[in-house]
Every structure is written in C-alpha cells, then in structure tokens.
Design a protein around this motif. Structure first.
Motif, PDB file in Angstrom:
ATOM      1  N   SER A   1       0.827  -1.205   0.000  1.00  0.00           N
ATOM      2  CA  SER A   1       0.000   0.000   0.000  1.00  0.00           C
ATOM      3  C   SER A   1       0.864   1.259   0.000  1.00  0.00           C
ATOM      4  N   ALA A   2       1.909   1.265   0.797  1.00  0.00           N
ATOM      5  CA  ALA A   2       2.803   2.419   0.842  1.00  0.00           C
ATOM      6  C   ALA A   2       3.523   2.591  -0.492  1.00  0.00           C
ATOM      7  N   ASP A   3       3.857   1.494  -1.143  1.00  0.00           N
ATOM      8  CA  ASP A   3       4.500   1.563  -2.450  1.00  0.00           C
ATOM      9  C   ASP A   3       3.564   2.184  -3.483  1.00  0.00           C
ATOM     10  N   VAL A   4       2.289   1.870  -3.384  1.00  0.00           N
ATOM     11  CA  VAL A   4       1.310   2.442  -4.306  1.00  0.00           C
ATOM     12  C   VAL A   4       1.233   3.958  -4.128  1.00  0.00           C
ATOM     13  N   VAL A   5       1.199   4.402  -2.889  1.00  0.00           N
ATOM     14  CA  VAL A   5       1.171   5.842  -2.612  1.00  0.00           C
ATOM     15  C   VAL A   5       2.401   6.518  -3.210  1.00  0.00           C
ATOM     16  N   SER A   6       3.573   5.949  -2.970  1.00  0.00           N
ATOM     17  CA  SER A   6       4.812   6.532  -3.485  1.00  0.00           C
ATOM     18  C   SER A   6       4.808   6.574  -5.011  1.00  0.00           C
ATOM     19  N   PHE A   7       4.333   5.505  -5.628  1.00  0.00           N
ATOM     20  CA  PHE A   7       4.305   5.451  -7.093  1.00  0.00           C
ATOM     21  C   PHE A   7       3.384   6.523  -7.661  1.00  0.00           C
TER      22      PHE A   7
ATOM     23  N   ARG B   1       3.984  13.666  -9.764  1.00  0.00           N
ATOM     24  CA  ARG B   1       5.035  14.614  -9.383  1.00  0.00           C
ATOM     25  C   ARG B   1       4.521  15.673  -8.414  1.00  0.00           C
ATOM     26  N   THR B   2       3.911  15.196  -7.340  1.00  0.00           N
ATOM     27  CA  THR B   2       3.377  16.113  -6.333  1.00  0.00           C
ATOM     28  C   THR B   2       3.343  15.433  -4.974  1.00  0.00           C
ATOM     29  N   ASN B   3       3.484  16.241  -3.948  1.00  0.00           N
ATOM     30  CA  ASN B   3       3.262  15.785  -2.573  1.00  0.00           C
ATOM     31  C   ASN B   3       1.939  16.314  -2.030  1.00  0.00           C
ATOM     32  N   ASP B   4       1.211  17.042  -2.882  1.00  0.00           N
ATOM     33  CA  ASP B   4      -0.088  17.566  -2.492  1.00  0.00           C
ATOM     34  C   ASP B   4      -1.160  16.483  -2.679  1.00  0.00           C
ATOM     35  N   PHE B   5      -2.379  16.835  -2.336  1.00  0.00           N
ATOM     36  CA  PHE B   5      -3.508  15.921  -2.522  1.00  0.00           C
ATOM     37  C   PHE B   5      -3.635  15.522  -3.993  1.00  0.00           C
ATOM     38  N   VAL B   6      -3.845  14.239  -4.239  1.00  0.00           N
ATOM     39  CA  VAL B   6      -4.008  13.728  -5.598  1.00  0.00           C
ATOM     40  C   VAL B   6      -5.470  13.302  -5.772  1.00  0.00           C
ATOM     41  N   PRO B   7      -6.247  14.019  -6.594  1.00  0.00           N
ATOM     42  CA  PRO B   7      -7.657  13.670  -6.781  1.00  0.00           C
ATOM     43  C   PRO B   7      -7.809  12.437  -7.670  1.00  0.00           C
ATOM     44  N   LEU B   8      -9.007  11.896  -7.674  1.00  0.00           N
ATOM     45  CA  LEU B   8      -9.279  10.731  -8.518  1.00  0.00           C
ATOM     46  C   LEU B   8      -9.295  11.114  -9.987  1.00  0.00           C
ATOM     47  N   HIS B   9     -10.010  12.183 -10.315  1.00  0.00           N
ATOM     48  CA  HIS B   9     -10.046  12.666 -11.697  1.00  0.00           C
ATOM     49  C   HIS B   9     -10.484  14.122 -11.695  1.00  0.00           C
ATOM     50  N   ALA B  10      -9.545  15.008 -11.911  1.00  0.00           N
ATOM     51  CA  ALA B  10      -9.822  16.440 -11.889  1.00  0.00           C
ATOM     52  C   ALA B  10      -9.899  16.970 -13.322  1.00  0.00           C
ATOM     53  N   PRO B  11     -10.721  17.994 -13.566  1.00  0.00           N
ATOM     54  CA  PRO B  11     -10.749  18.608 -14.901  1.00  0.00           C
ATOM     55  C   PRO B  11      -9.458  19.354 -15.171  1.00  0.00           C
ATOM     56  N   THR B  12      -9.118  19.432 -16.446  1.00  0.00           N
ATOM     57  CA  THR B  12      -7.909  20.133 -16.872  1.00  0.00           C
ATOM     58  C   THR B  12      -8.281  21.204 -17.883  1.00  0.00           C
ATOM     59  N   PHE B  13      -7.890  22.432 -17.610  1.00  0.00           N
ATOM     60  CA  PHE B  13      -8.180  23.557 -18.503  1.00  0.00           C
ATOM     61  C   PHE B  13      -6.855  24.167 -18.949  1.00  0.00           C
ATOM     62  N   ASN B  14      -6.435  23.812 -20.136  1.00  0.00           N
ATOM     63  CA  ASN B  14      -5.141  24.294 -20.622  1.00  0.00           C
ATOM     64  C   ASN B  14      -5.218  24.825 -22.048  1.00  0.00           C
ATOM     65  N   GLY B  15      -6.440  25.190 -22.490  1.00  0.00           N
ATOM     66  CA  GLY B  15      -6.619  25.654 -23.863  1.00  0.00           C
ATOM     67  C   GLY B  15      -7.409  26.937 -23.926  1.00  0.00           C
ATOM     68  N   ASN B  16      -8.461  26.924 -24.736  1.00  0.00           N
ATOM     69  CA  ASN B  16      -9.245  28.133 -24.999  1.00  0.00           C
ATOM     70  C   ASN B  16     -10.483  28.286 -24.110  1.00  0.00           C
TER      71      ASN B  16
ATOM     72  N   ALA C   1      -3.268   9.032   3.156  1.00  0.00           N
ATOM     73  CA  ALA C   1      -2.048   9.688   2.680  1.00  0.00           C
ATOM     74  C   ALA C   1      -2.335  10.808   1.687  1.00  0.00           C
ATOM     75  N   GLY C   2      -3.616  11.100   1.442  1.00  0.00           N
ATOM     76  CA  GLY C   2      -3.967  12.179   0.525  1.00  0.00           C
ATOM     77  C   GLY C   2      -3.939  11.787  -0.935  1.00  0.00           C
ATOM     78  N   VAL C   3      -3.999  10.495  -1.189  1.00  0.00           N
ATOM     79  CA  VAL C   3      -4.097   9.980  -2.553  1.00  0.00           C
ATOM     80  C   VAL C   3      -5.482   9.351  -2.691  1.00  0.00           C
ATOM     81  N   MET C   4      -6.298   9.953  -3.522  1.00  0.00           N
ATOM     82  CA  MET C   4      -7.710   9.569  -3.599  1.00  0.00           C
ATOM     83  C   MET C   4      -7.888   8.278  -4.409  1.00  0.00           C
ATOM     84  N   THR C   5      -8.378   7.256  -3.757  1.00  0.00           N
ATOM     85  CA  THR C   5      -8.790   6.021  -4.422  1.00  0.00           C
ATOM     86  C   THR C   5     -10.215   5.724  -3.986  1.00  0.00           C
ATOM     87  N   ARG C   6     -10.902   4.907  -4.754  1.00  0.00           N
ATOM     88  CA  ARG C   6     -12.297   4.617  -4.445  1.00  0.00           C
ATOM     89  C   ARG C   6     -12.637   3.169  -4.794  1.00  0.00           C
TER      90      ARG C   6
END
Length: 384
Positions: free
Chosen positions: A2-8, A14-29, A335-340
């Motif tokens: 389980s700890a290995d999964v969190v680290s991976f 590439r973050t130590n912050d909260f990792v959501p399950l699926h967040a929207p991404t706005f990088n265009g128009n 650990a702040g890594v969102m799984t469900r």
C-alpha cells in the motif's frame, strides 16, 4: 504494498499535495470562449457554441446527429424516451453501474432488471443477457415480454464501465434476436472505440456525459447520439420543450423536456474538445505506467479488451481479496491519494432492492475486489 502504491502515484503525478481521482484540466481556450459567451450575453440555450459543440461531437464520434443536454442523466432519459421506453416497462441493465443509469429509469416509471457483467469488459455480459431472456422472456412482432407478468422489456442498456466498451456485436445480436431496443450508456466512454466505431453510435441511441469528473467537461452536460437524421431532429425538438419555431408565438406540439445545454457550458465543451486528443494520449500513458507498476504483483490491472480502444477514463486494479482492498483504500486516502471502491451494486440500494435480477457472480466479485486509481489526464512534466 500500500505504501509503495502511494509513493508510485505521487511520483507519477510529481506532487506531494492531494491527488484527486479525476480532476478537470483547462489548458486551452476555455477562458477565451467562456468570456466571449459572457460578453455576447447569450449565456443560456441560444448561442453559437451549442451548435458548434454538437457538430464537434458528431465529427468525432461519427454520430449522424448529436443533441446537447444539461447533463448525462438527461441525455440517457431522452435516449430511452426516444427509444420508446414507457412507464411500466422493464429495462435490462447491469447492477454494476453508477446510480444515474437507474435514476433515468426511475424518472420514466420503468424498472430495471439486472444481469451480470463480463470480466473482460466490466460491462454487460451478452451471455448472461441471453441466458436471462431465455429463462424469463418471450418475444413476438410486438416486442419482448417477461413471462411472469407479460410486462414489456423495452430496452437493454449496457454501460461502458470506466470507458471500456462492452461486447457490442454480441449484445446487438441478442437484442435483435429478442426484438429489444439497444440504448448505450456511454457516459464514461467519450474517446472509446469498439472495433473502430465510437461507443454510443452502435445501439439505437447513445448517451454521453460531460460532468466535471469526465474526460472532458462542460461543468455539467450530456449528449444524445442518434444514428438517424430524422430521429435526431425529433430528439432535438423534444429536448427543447417541443416548441414549434415561430417569430413570436409559443406553440408546443407534444410533451417535451427542458433539457437544453446552456451556451456557456457549450463554450467550455468546445474548448475541451480541442484538447481531447492530448487527454487521450496522456491517459493511455498513465494506464501503461500503472500496468507496468502492477505487473508481477498480486494485483490485476484492468486493461482494455482486445477488441476495443478504451479512453481509460478511470484506471482500476483487482485486488486479491477484500481485506487487501480495504487496506489499500485506507492507506491511500489517509495519505492524501484519492482512491475509491467501485459503486455498490444497484440492487443493494433501498429503492432498487426488489428489482428482478439474474445471477450476479461477476458483479459481486468485482464489487468486493476493485479499486479505482487517480486518473487525471495531465501529468506535470511528462511529455506525450
């Protein structure tokens, strides 16, 4: 492990912050198009972006006609309505689904019959479907009916779970054999293809969702996919309150729904569609990373079926047992890594507990063993 999964996952994103399950991404128009909409004052159901969004979905999916709706549940409700499902009908679907599938049936006064899923797709199993119908139904030129009470079985609704397409050729054949309409719940599968055809375009009608957690989002929103131009025109009419066009009079020639997608949301959708190819590439890369990480472990990564190209909307693994699943859920979330876990099977919900159902062995196994992993499409610093 389980700890290995969190680290991976933290290394993957590439973050130590909260990792959501699926967040929207706005990088265009997105900001540009939404600002243009606000400045035009056409923020509601009238405006150029609604038509543009529908045309973009048609071009991408190959659907003859796409009709934008306020959310995915409205799209599925409309698709079922246009397929001829009526109050009092049964509709066969899977117990392993999100509740919106069954909510749409409930709003119509229809009742679900639950059959099992296939392990290869996590979606409706054509063998289980045919077996249930053989044991419990009869058909004639008027449709398909349940033996116990002669109630009509109005439709079959496979849901393409996590974007993995169901075995559609086989399901189409079963529906033809039993004279039942096929409506695809493709809410999770924009960008998924079954033998080169986009999900939602193979059944009589299909429904997409653009909720905030989907591969692209309009904030809220959905789309009905139609194979026939006349049916598509009628569907658009029904979703826009069935108002007959006139310069100033209000005349509505049949019951209709006020399911119109606002122009403001459609503007967001148009921008997101421009980013969809990149999102799909990123999500395939994420799936490959997970697959490599879980290789040669006690966990089985849920891969796309051989016959399909999945959008990998939500990545998932099958745990060896329920205890391991619960331990992984607890460790990652603390650990702040969102799984469900996957959804509770629909017949376990109070308002569906008396629903008819067949054997659900595969559904029950998946319910007890599956975990969803963070699957947001953009990885900081990782190039496609």
């Amino acid at each position: 492990m389980s700890a290995d999964v969190v680290s991976f996952i933290r290394e993957l994103y590439r973050t130590n912050d909260f990792v959501p399950l699926h967040a929207p991404t706005f990088n265009g128009n997105e900001l540009k198009y939404v600002t243009e909409t606000i400045e035009s004052t056409f923020v509601s159901s009238v405006g150029k972006y609604v038509d543009d969004f529908e045309r973009k979905i048609e071009a991408y999916t190959g659907s003859i006609k796409a009709i934008a709706t306020v959310n995915g549940t409205a799209a599925l409700h409309t698709a079922l309505y246009m397929a001829g499902v009526k109050s009092g009908d049964y509709v066969i679907t899977q117990a392993l689904t999100f509740v919106a599938t069954c909510n749409a049936l409930h709003h119509m006064g229809a009742e679900p019959i639950f059959v099992d899923v296939a392990k290869v797709s996590l979606s409706l199993c054509p063998v289980a479907l045919d077996n249930y119908l053989t044991d419990n139904a009869y058909s004639n030129d008027k449709g398909c009916f349940h033996k116990t009470n002669n109630r009509r079985i109005g439709a079959v609704v496979p849901m393409h779970t996590f974007g993995h397409p169901a075995e559609l050729d086989e399901i189409v054949a079963v529906c033809a054999k039993w004279n039942i309409s096929l409506v695809e719940d493709a809410a999770e599968s924009l960008g998924s293809f079954y033998k080169g055809k986009h999900t939602g375009t193979i059944g009589d009608l299909g429904a997409l969702s653009f909720n905030g957690n989907k591969i692209i989002t309009t904030g809220g929103g959905g789309m009905v996919l139609c194979k026939d131009a006349d049916l598509g025109k009628h569907t658009k009419h029904v979703t826009t309150t069935a108002k007959v066009p006139h310069p100033y009079e209000f005349f509505h020639d049949e019951p209709g729904f006020n399911y119109r997608l606002p122009n403001l949301n459609a503007a967001l959708g148009c921008a997101q569609m421009e980013s969809l190819p990149g999102f799909l590439q990123q999500k395939r890369l994420i799936a490959q990373q997970y697959q490599a990480f879980f290789a040669n472990t006690e966990f089985d990564f849920v891969d796309e079926p051989d016959y399909a190209q999945s959008n990998y909307w939500l990545n998932a693994v099958i745990c060896p047992d329920e205890e391991t699943r619960d331990r992984l859920l607890k460790t990652t979330n603390e650990a702040g890594v969102m799984t469900r876990p996957i959804w509770k099977l629909m017949h376990r919900l109070p308002f569906l507990s008396n629903s008819l159902r067949g054997d659900l062995t595969n559904s029950e196994f998946i319910e007890a063993h599956l975990i969803n992993l963070p699957s947001s499409p953009i990885l900081d610093g990782i190039e496609v």
